[in-house]
Design an enzyme around this catalytic site. Structure first.
Site, PDB file in Angstrom:
ATOM      1  N   GLN A 144       2.093  -1.922   5.543  1.00 33.46           N
ATOM      2  CA  GLN A 144       2.324  -0.519   5.898  1.00 33.46           C
ATOM      3  C   GLN A 144       2.734  -0.390   7.377  1.00 33.46           C
ATOM      4  O   GLN A 144       3.622   0.381   7.703  1.00 33.46           O
ATOM      5  CB  GLN A 144       1.078   0.298   5.613  1.00 33.46           C
ATOM      6  CG  GLN A 144       1.347   1.772   5.657  1.00 33.46           C
ATOM      7  CD  GLN A 144       0.353   2.533   4.818  1.00 33.46           C
ATOM      8  OE1 GLN A 144      -0.780   2.718   5.232  1.00 33.46           O
ATOM      9  NE2 GLN A 144       0.761   2.958   3.635  1.00 33.46           N
ATOM     10  N   PHE A 145       2.066  -1.144   8.225  1.00 33.48           N
ATOM     11  CA  PHE A 145       2.510  -1.391   9.599  1.00 33.48           C
ATOM     12  C   PHE A 145       2.381  -2.888   9.804  1.00 33.48           C
ATOM     13  O   PHE A 145       1.444  -3.491   9.283  1.00 33.48           O
ATOM     14  CB  PHE A 145       1.649  -0.632  10.624  1.00 33.48           C
ATOM     15  CG  PHE A 145       1.963   0.834  10.694  1.00 33.48           C
ATOM     16  CD1 PHE A 145       2.876   1.328  11.631  1.00 33.48           C
ATOM     17  CD2 PHE A 145       1.372   1.721   9.816  1.00 33.48           C
ATOM     18  CE1 PHE A 145       3.183   2.682  11.677  1.00 33.48           C
ATOM     19  CE2 PHE A 145       1.679   3.083   9.855  1.00 33.48           C
ATOM     20  CZ  PHE A 145       2.589   3.559  10.792  1.00 33.48           C
ATOM     21  N   SER A 148      -5.904  -3.888   0.786  1.00 37.00           N
ATOM     22  CA  SER A 148      -6.428  -5.253   0.706  1.00 37.00           C
ATOM     23  C   SER A 148      -5.320  -6.228   1.080  1.00 37.00           C
ATOM     24  O   SER A 148      -4.728  -6.875   0.211  1.00 37.00           O
ATOM     25  CB  SER A 148      -6.900  -5.564  -0.723  1.00 37.00           C
ATOM     26  OG  SER A 148      -7.905  -4.693  -1.148  1.00 37.00           O
ATOM     27  N   GLU A 149      -5.038  -6.349   2.360  1.00 27.52           N
ATOM     28  CA  GLU A 149      -3.899  -7.181   2.760  1.00 27.52           C
ATOM     29  C   GLU A 149      -4.058  -8.640   2.335  1.00 27.52           C
ATOM     30  O   GLU A 149      -3.075  -9.302   1.990  1.00 27.52           O
ATOM     31  CB  GLU A 149      -3.663  -7.098   4.267  1.00 27.52           C
ATOM     32  CG  GLU A 149      -3.029  -5.776   4.727  1.00 27.52           C
ATOM     33  CD  GLU A 149      -4.027  -4.639   4.849  1.00 27.52           C
ATOM     34  OE1 GLU A 149      -5.241  -4.901   4.682  1.00 27.52           O
ATOM     35  OE2 GLU A 149      -3.613  -3.495   5.111  1.00 27.52           O
ATOM     36  N   ASP A 184       1.354  -4.396  12.139  1.00 26.53           N
ATOM     37  CA  ASP A 184       0.065  -4.644  12.801  1.00 26.53           C
ATOM     38  C   ASP A 184      -1.015  -5.057  11.798  1.00 26.53           C
ATOM     39  O   ASP A 184      -1.903  -5.831  12.109  1.00 26.53           O
ATOM     40  CB  ASP A 184      -0.402  -3.384  13.549  1.00 26.53           C
ATOM     41  CG  ASP A 184       0.703  -2.743  14.376  1.00 26.53           C
ATOM     42  OD1 ASP A 184       1.778  -2.463  13.807  1.00 26.53           O
ATOM     43  OD2 ASP A 184       0.498  -2.517  15.580  1.00 26.53           O
ATOM     44  N   ILE A 208      -0.862  -6.879   9.319  1.00 24.53           N
ATOM     45  CA  ILE A 208      -0.653  -8.201   8.725  1.00 24.53           C
ATOM     46  C   ILE A 208      -1.773  -9.166   9.112  1.00 24.53           C
ATOM     47  O   ILE A 208      -2.037 -10.143   8.414  1.00 24.53           O
ATOM     48  CB  ILE A 208       0.739  -8.751   9.119  1.00 24.53           C
ATOM     49  CG1 ILE A 208       1.207  -9.819   8.128  1.00 24.53           C
ATOM     50  CG2 ILE A 208       0.743  -9.275  10.558  1.00 24.53           C
ATOM     51  CD1 ILE A 208       2.669 -10.192   8.275  1.00 24.53           C
ATOM     52  N   HIS A 252      -0.271   0.404  15.972  1.00 24.48           N
ATOM     53  CA  HIS A 252       0.947   0.821  15.271  1.00 24.48           C
ATOM     54  C   HIS A 252       2.160   0.547  16.149  1.00 24.48           C
ATOM     55  O   HIS A 252       3.133   1.299  16.136  1.00 24.48           O
ATOM     56  CB  HIS A 252       0.901   2.308  14.911  1.00 24.48           C
ATOM     57  CG  HIS A 252      -0.139   2.665  13.894  1.00 24.48           C
ATOM     58  ND1 HIS A 252      -1.471   2.663  14.178  1.00 24.48           N
ATOM     59  CD2 HIS A 252      -0.046   3.009  12.581  1.00 24.48           C
ATOM     60  CE1 HIS A 252      -2.157   3.013  13.099  1.00 24.48           C
ATOM     61  NE2 HIS A 252      -1.313   3.222  12.113  1.00 24.48           N
ATOM     62  N   GLU A 308       0.838  -1.199   0.000  1.00 27.30           N
ATOM     63  CA  GLU A 308       0.000   0.000   0.000  1.00 27.30           C
ATOM     64  C   GLU A 308       0.874   1.250   0.000  1.00 27.30           C
ATOM     65  O   GLU A 308       1.754   1.387   0.855  1.00 27.30           O
ATOM     66  CB  GLU A 308      -0.910  -0.031   1.241  1.00 27.30           C
ATOM     67  CG  GLU A 308      -1.938  -1.151   1.153  1.00 27.30           C
ATOM     68  CD  GLU A 308      -2.477  -1.599   2.506  1.00 27.30           C
ATOM     69  OE1 GLU A 308      -2.253  -0.895   3.514  1.00 27.30           O
ATOM     70  OE2 GLU A 308      -3.115  -2.664   2.554  1.00 27.30           O
TER      71      GLU A 308
END
Lengths: 337, 370
Positions: A91-92, A68-69, A94, A96, A138, A38
């Site tokens: 992106q973080f 959209s992980e 977290d 995931i 985060h 992202e």
């Protein structure tokens, strides 16, 4: 050539630049490599790890994905099935959890399920760790989820040199590798260092002794390495010699370095910032018991985050996380056992 | 689009793709329906004789979806079948290649070895039932997390496209799995990048024990495609030629770079979710609905069309009577001998295939590196 090649060769580089160089060098050398995440292209990543990458390697190889992980992680599997090497940015770290099924059930098991027919050369990486006011979503160190999912390698570099060398090894590994990048270290001036001009790789599964000592072994990784080094200095002031092991790689795990150190110090404290219950610190304690119990002069202990989320306000956050003072205090308790 | 073997008559309205198929191809599609049905019947019988362990997920009454879609593909295309699609594994690439095992993705021997949990399975029986695949044969290996192969298909299609390939990637899904978040994420991603991904929805009206009106609020699920800006076709899942027609359109759309699409194939699940569920399904589903859902057997529908098209006589159509029966009432004589022989080969091979070595259970967690 790296995207920061215009910088003078003698300039010290930070952790983030080291990661960026590793990814860029691999993208340059491996035309079969794709990056997806992202805001990694136009923006260059929320923290700037992929800055300049899309301009250099093209939008088809550096993909700005929708938020959209699951699709990001799942499409990485499909790309790997088609013979690509894939770097996935969370992106973080977290976030995931939104791609969890695709990682643990689809990606991590693919080689196993196919009796070795298919490999998954995928690096999942992202900013992790607390102590920075990032609050619940985060700040996470959720490595235990994935260490409890066979088929995923997990690493956590703590220096610019390691960040580059380990990232390059990860991008050449035929297995999924999850990289916990410590965002507090991205631009930390104190740890900047000169990186070799020539290419170098740090093999996964090799721990590093950051400080030698004889009375107690502090086993740690990530930013807790620095807490342990500070604690070791304070312990030295009190006449206690602490050895600090930076694991760097959690799976594969360098048991040999841990065991050799414990044989020397006969005492061990494991420090990490993940929650206590079923965390990786507990796993190290168990391994020490299995592998070198007879060398212990005191119980192997762990110092972790409390079993809480990471709260936002500074006093709350620091209350639940391991501190230098706690490391000193617990080490003294072990030494005086 | 498949090569046309005989010129169709010129008419005012454009010919349906299935009308361009030769008589031999029409008859071959019927044979594929027989093959899929016989596989199902044979396994159900083997299980009842106690010669098989594990759960069977019957494709009975849904065979036209597999036969019709697979018939529109090239061997370079990829598929990802789900649990109810077991015959798809040996029917991929089978068009015009009956008996040419070296030219199909997976042999019936391999598929039967998988069903029996033997080392002759392509996955060496490491996961069960439909969780096999073939990188060289272009079959994605699925997991039990349904809709989970759609993002994999999208990534595969992305990489293929980047490399200049023209492969289409087809995922099979029950209507139940469409409520998964990953379904949305993956189709959205495929739509954004105009990826050649075709999502087949086998709408058999029941997601395990839950009927469609509790799964989504649309009359035609295919309308969901509108929200992604992609085409959504509705096919009669009992009519192999209608499925084939819609699939040809979707393949053409994908292969020319226009992007992904959805084909909703309306059908009805003949039995329980798996054979463990047969008895309960007989209670939780109204008998009238079941009878109605099964009254248009795809084999019967195919035969009727073949007779109407003059490609088969009534007497020829009556020669093998596999349609309209449950597995226990179906006999080998209800199928063409070559179909029975084909499956027999697979079953005999599987039974002789040894179990995998116990030590393999701990192998292949990671690919070794030096």
């Amino acid at each position: 050539m790296s995207v920061t090649a215009d910088a003078p060769a003698t300039l010290k580089k930070n952790y983030l630049t080291a990661l960026k160089e590793a990814i860029d060098e691999e993208m340059t050398q491996n035309p079969n490599m794709i990056c997806i995440g992202e805001d990694i292209g136009i923006l260059g990543g929320a923290f700037g790890v992929t800055e300049g990458l899309q301009a250099k390697h093209g939008a088809s190889r550096v993909i700005d994905a929708p938020i959209s992980e699951a699709a990001i992680c799942g499409s990485a599997v499909g790309m790997a099935l088609a013979g690509k090497t894939v770097m996935v940015e969370m992106q973080f770290i977290d976030f995931i959890s939104c791609g969890f099924d695709q990682i643990v059930n689809m990606m991590a098991t693919y080689h196993y399920r196919t009796a070795g027919e298919v490999s998954m050369p995928i690096v999942l990486r992202g900013p992790a760790g607390a102590y920075s006011g990032g609050a619940l979503y985060h700040s996470q160190m959720n490595e235990a989820w994935f260490l409890n999912s066979p088929g995923i390698k997990v690493i956590c570099p703590s220096t610019p040199y390691d960040a580059k060398g380990l990232m390059k090894a990860a991008l050449r590994d035929p297995n999924p590798v999850l990289v916990y990048e410590i965002k507090n270290l991205y631009r930390m001036r104190d740890i900047e260092e000169e990186l070799p001009e020539e290419e170098y790789i740090i093999p996964l599964g090799k721990a590093k002794i950051r400080r030698e000592g004889t009375d107690i072994t502090l086993v740690t990784y990530g930013q807790n390495v620095y807490h342990c080094l500070d604690a070791a200095q304070k312990l030295a002031d009190q006449g206690v010699s602490a050895e600090v092991i930076d694991l760097r790689s959690l799976n594969p795990l360098d048991e040999e370095t841990i065991v050799n150190s414990v044989k020397k110090t006969n005492r061990v404290l494991v420090v990490n910032e993940a929650p206590r219950t079923c965390g990786f610190a507990g796993e190290i304690v168990a391994r020490v018991n299995e592998l070198c119990f007879e060398h212990l002069d005191a119980p192997a202990l762990r110092l972790t985050r409390m079993d809480t989320p990471v709260p936002w306000a500074k006093p709350l956050e620091l209350h639940v996380l391991p501190s230098v003072d706690q490391i000193v205090e617990t080490s003294l308790k072990i030494v005086r056992f | 689009m498949p090569a046309q073997k005989s010129a169709p008559p010129k008419t005012a309205s454009p010919a349906r793709p299935s009308d361009l198929l030769t008589k031999e191809e029409h008859l071959e599609l019927l044979k594929h329906l027989y093959l899929a049905r016989y596989f199902d019947v044979r396994l159900i019988k083997e299980k009842r004789r106690g010669r098989l362990t594990g759960t069977l997920y019957s494709s009975h009454n849904q065979e036209a979806i597999l036969a019709g879609t697979l018939y529109a593909l090239k061997s370079t295309d990829w598929i990802s079948p789900i649990h109810r699609d077991m015959p798809a594994f040996f029917m991929k690439d089978l068009r015009g290649k009956w008996g040419q095992d070296d030219r199909i993705a997976m042999t019936v021997e391999e598929v039967c070895s998988q069903v029996w949990g033997r080392s002759g399975s392509p996955g060496r029986a490491r996961d069960n039932w439909s969780h096999i695949g073939s990188k060289s044969g272009h079959i994605i290996h699925s997991t039990s997390m349904l809709a989970g192969t759609i993002p994999v298909a999208a990534g595969l299609a992305y990489a293929n496209k980047l490399d200049g390939g023209d492969a289409v990637v087809v995922t099979y899904n029950g209507e139940g799995s469409t409520a998964q978040g990953v379904f949305h994420e993956a189709i959205n991603f495929a739509a954004v990048h105009k990826l050649p991904v075709i999502t087949i929805i086998e709408n058999n009206q029941w997601a395990y024990g839950t009927p469609t009106h509790l799964e989504y609020p649309l009359e035609d699920f295919a309308r969901r495609a509108d929200g992604y800006g992609i085409p959504g076709w509705v096919a009669d899942g009992q009519d192999v030629f209608d499925v084939y027609d819609k699939m040809v359109a979707a393949v053409e759309y994908a292969r020319t770079g226009a992007g992904p699409s959805i084909i909703e194939c309306k059908t009805f699940r003949a039995y329980g979710h798996g054979d463990h569920d047969d008895d309960r399904a007989a209670r939780y589903r109204p008998t009238d609905d079941v009878n109605k859902g099964r009254e248009r057997d795809p084999i019967a529908v195919c035969k009727r069309i073949l007779v109407e098209k003059g490609m088969m006589t009534q007497a020829e159509a009556a020669q093998y009577a596999a349609e309209g029966k449950g597995a226990p009432q179906t006999k080998d004589e209800d199928f063409p001998p070559e179909v029975v022989e084909y499956l027999k080969r697979g079953v005999e091979y599987a039974i002789k295939s040894p179990l995998p070595d116990a030590a393999e259970g701990a192998m292949w967690v990671f690919r070794e590196t030096n």
